[in-house]
Design a protein around this motif. Structure first.
Motif, PDB file in Angstrom:
ATOM      1  N   VAL A 197       8.843   7.357  -1.312  1.00  0.00           N
ATOM      2  CA  VAL A 197       7.453   7.756  -1.143  1.00  0.00           C
ATOM      3  C   VAL A 197       7.215   8.070   0.320  1.00  0.00           C
ATOM      4  CG1 VAL A 197       6.635   6.391  -3.095  1.00  0.00           C
ATOM      5  CG2 VAL A 197       6.722   5.357  -0.826  1.00  0.00           C
ATOM      6  N   ASP A 198       6.084   8.745   0.589  1.00  0.00           N
ATOM      7  CA  ASP A 198       5.814   9.174   1.963  1.00  0.00           C
ATOM      8  C   ASP A 198       5.644   7.987   2.907  1.00  0.00           C
ATOM      9  OD1 ASP A 198       5.878  11.770   1.068  1.00  0.00           O
ATOM     10  OD2 ASP A 198       3.713  11.875   0.736  1.00  0.00           O
ATOM     11  N   GLU A 199       4.922   6.984   2.451  1.00  0.00           N
ATOM     12  CA  GLU A 199       4.629   5.830   3.311  1.00  0.00           C
ATOM     13  C   GLU A 199       4.437   4.607   2.446  1.00  0.00           C
ATOM     14  OE1 GLU A 199       1.447   4.515   6.815  1.00  0.00           O
ATOM     15  OE2 GLU A 199       1.271   6.449   5.805  1.00  0.00           O
ATOM     16  N   VAL A 206       0.856  -1.179   0.000  1.00  0.00           N
ATOM     17  CA  VAL A 206       0.000   0.000   0.000  1.00  0.00           C
ATOM     18  C   VAL A 206       0.890   1.226   0.000  1.00  0.00           C
ATOM     19  CG1 VAL A 206      -1.696   1.335   1.290  1.00  0.00           C
ATOM     20  CG2 VAL A 206      -1.896  -1.147   1.189  1.00  0.00           C
ATOM     21  N   CYS A 207       0.751   2.040  -1.033  1.00  0.00           N
ATOM     22  CA  CYS A 207       1.473   3.311  -1.096  1.00  0.00           C
ATOM     23  C   CYS A 207       0.711   4.247  -2.016  1.00  0.00           C
ATOM     24  CB  CYS A 207       2.913   3.117  -1.579  1.00  0.00           C
ATOM     25  SG  CYS A 207       3.073   2.359  -3.200  1.00  0.00           S
ATOM     26  N   ASP A 208       0.906   5.539  -1.840  1.00  0.00           N
ATOM     27  CA  ASP A 208       0.201   6.545  -2.630  1.00  0.00           C
ATOM     28  C   ASP A 208       1.074   6.959  -3.802  1.00  0.00           C
ATOM     29  OD1 ASP A 208      -1.194   8.629  -3.682  1.00  0.00           O
ATOM     30  OD2 ASP A 208      -0.922   9.986  -1.969  1.00  0.00           O
ATOM     31  N   LEU A 209       0.726   6.430  -4.975  1.00  0.00           N
ATOM     32  CA  LEU A 209       1.417   6.832  -6.196  1.00  0.00           C
ATOM     33  C   LEU A 209       0.501   7.664  -7.097  1.00  0.00           C
ATOM     34  CD1 LEU A 209       3.346   3.541  -7.133  1.00  0.00           C
ATOM     35  CD2 LEU A 209       4.096   5.459  -5.713  1.00  0.00           C
ATOM     36  N   ASP A 210      -0.601   8.157  -6.509  1.00  0.00           N
ATOM     37  CA  ASP A 210      -1.568   8.928  -7.278  1.00  0.00           C
ATOM     38  C   ASP A 210      -1.520  10.425  -6.961  1.00  0.00           C
ATOM     39  OD1 ASP A 210      -2.604   6.647  -8.548  1.00  0.00           O
ATOM     40  OD2 ASP A 210      -3.928   6.253  -6.851  1.00  0.00           O
TER      41      ASP A 210
END
Length: 504
Positions: A253-255, A193-197
């Motif tokens: 990435v942030d998280e 799970v990571c935010d790539l959007d």
């Protein structure tokens, strides 16, 4: 009609789709699954266009689409530079199929969807915690011995379909050897799970292959996470090592959170026999194919497309049991040669030993729409329609509105007479065979053809197929094709009887 059910062993995707196919054709079915629950493992995650067509034919597509993520681009990128080396755009297939896209859904989310559809269509057909112990065949069916939490039970079935995976009990009880090879290299699959959007936008295609001679990776956008697949050298990595590996590909990435992982060995191994009288092997029980380019599950679905209609024709008395011999004859070359060829091409592209070329042929090949039964290759180039091809799902218009060719043959052989309806061709049906005319001139009301005439505005079908008579099977593959003449109706009837093994 035989009243004994067909017993499907294994409730993985192939077992469930096969069962749905039998139900769609009106064949009684029971599915025996050894486990307490459906699979919770991180496994296959991409469903190709040909599989979407099969699910649609079995009235199971809607719920699968609701749970999936759709995409129209299969991206190829250079690992070292991050630049695109070409994308396969499935939108190029808009004239070939109603589903010019593929979908991403992990197996542990797909199976409950399929099981729910099966329960709706055939309540009680799925029997969990029923482990196959042994079986014996006799002249009228198969007796199964199963273990359950309440003790041993026996069951009777007309046929047994082994969909129980690479370590198939059905195959082992038949004593069928498996030949082929196993790659030395293992692969690791990890869901993250990571935010790539928004927070860390990357704009990768939802299915992206990062090729590199040293270290390649596949990136898959799943409905609720990102999936990374890459080759593994050395011991199984820890969660922190998996996290670091992913970051080397996508950057900081942030998280990032590791949801789960799975290390697996890659095979190209095929059972020597896929049938023993009333017992059949399907999916991984018959062939273990690399999951690269989504070949594992989707090759198995081709099996689940081929066998159920054959069993239905035998159940209904429309075909001789000899029709069942066509299953292995047609599907084995697809797995041994076709999927094997694509698997080697996939590894070559990922290792940067082969360039991927994007175009109509690549889209047909990568979506498995170009599969020709009994063929030694899945790589499809433009050309005239041939026996064994899947017919393009072109639109025509019936008396009440639009309909597609695949819809015409969902539960029947259909002969398309692509000719002039004004000339009133004489068409006669048989049990399991419907003959229709496809014409750019609508059938006059006094022609006697209104209930079997399909309007082809602009002669779209004629331009694609020619002035021909085409016999389509219930799985939408071409059984026979010939230039149209006044004798084509009788030729088609004779060919149909040969197909169902009622005439030599």
């Amino acid at each position: 009609m035989n009243t004994l059910p067909v017993a499907v062993i294994g409730a993985g995707p192939i077992g469930l789709i096969t069962a749905l196919g039998l139900v769609a054709h009106g064949v009684p079915v029971v599915v025996f699954e050894a486990g307490d629950d459906l699979s919770a493992e991180t496994k296959a995650g991409t469903i190709l266009s040909r599989t979407l067509e099969v699910l649609d034919r079995y009235d199971a597509l809607g719920p699968v689409l609701e749970a999936s993520l759709r995409l129209d681009e299969i991206g190829e990128l250079d690992r070292a530079t991050g630049t695109s080396t070409g994308s396969v755009l499935t939108s190029a297939l808009a004239g070939e199929t109603r589903f010019p896209f593929v979908v991403n859904i992990p197996q542990h989310e797909l199976e409950p969807v399929l099981a729910a559809v099966l329960e709706e269509r055939a309540p009680g057909a799925l029997r969990m915690r029923h482990r196959l112990v042994d079986f014996s065949q006799h002249s009228s069916g198969v007796t199964l011995q199963l273990s359950t939490p309440d003790g041993p039970v026996s069951a009777e079935a007309a046929y047994v379909l082994g969909c129980d995976g690479g370590r198939s009990t059905v195959r082992e009880r038949l004593g069928v050897p498996v030949t082929g090879h196993t790659l030395e290299q293992r692969y690791v699959l990890v869901d993250l799970v990571c935010d790539l959007d928004v927070g860390n936008p990357r704009d990768y295609p939802y299915l992206a292959y990062f090729g590199d001679r040293e270290e390649w990776m596949v990136l898959v956008r799943q409905p609720h996470c990102w999936r990374f697949v890459f080759p593994l050298s050395g011991p199984e990595p820890s969660a922190d090592e998996l996290r670091d590996k992913a970051l080397r590909f996508i950057g900081e990435v942030d998280e990032l959170k590791v949801l789960g992982s799975n290390v697996y060995t890659v095979h190209h191994r095929v059972a020597e026999r896929w049938r023993d009288s009333r017992v059949f092997l399907l999916g991984d029980a018959a062939h273990l194919i690399t999951p690269m380019w989504a070949l594992g599950l989707n090759t198995g679905v081709l099996d689940a497309s081929n066998l159920p209609w054959r069993l239905a024709w035998v159940y209904r008395g429309w075909a001789s049991p000899a029709i069942l011999e066509g299953y292995e004859r047609e599907q084995k070359p697809v797995a041994v040669n076709g999927s094997g060829e694509l698997a080697e091409a996939a590894r070559a592209v990922m290792d940067r030993r082969l360039e991927s070329v994007a175009g109509w042929s690549d889209a047909m090949t990568r979506t498995l729409l170009g599969v020709r039964l009994s063929d030694s290759t899945m790589v499809r180039a433009p050309g005239p329609l041939q026996v064994g091809d899947r017919v393009p799902d072109l639109r025509v218009f019936g008396p009440r509105g639009p309909v597609h060719l695949h819809e015409l043959c969902r539960d029947s052989f259909v002969a398309l007479h692509v000719t002039d309806a004004r000339r009133r061709p004489v068409l006669r049906d048989l049990d399991g065979l419907r003959q229709v005319v496809v014409s750019r001139w609508d059938a006059p009301h006094d022609s006697g053809l209104r209930d079997r005439a399909y309007f082809d505005p602009g002669a779209t079908v004629r331009e694609r197929l020619g002035d021909v008579a085409v016999l389509l099977r219930p799985d939408a593959h071409v059984a026979h094709i010939e230039p149209w003449t006044a004798e084509s109706c009788q030729h088609i009837r004779n060919r149909y009887l040969q197909e169902v093994c009622l005439e030599g």
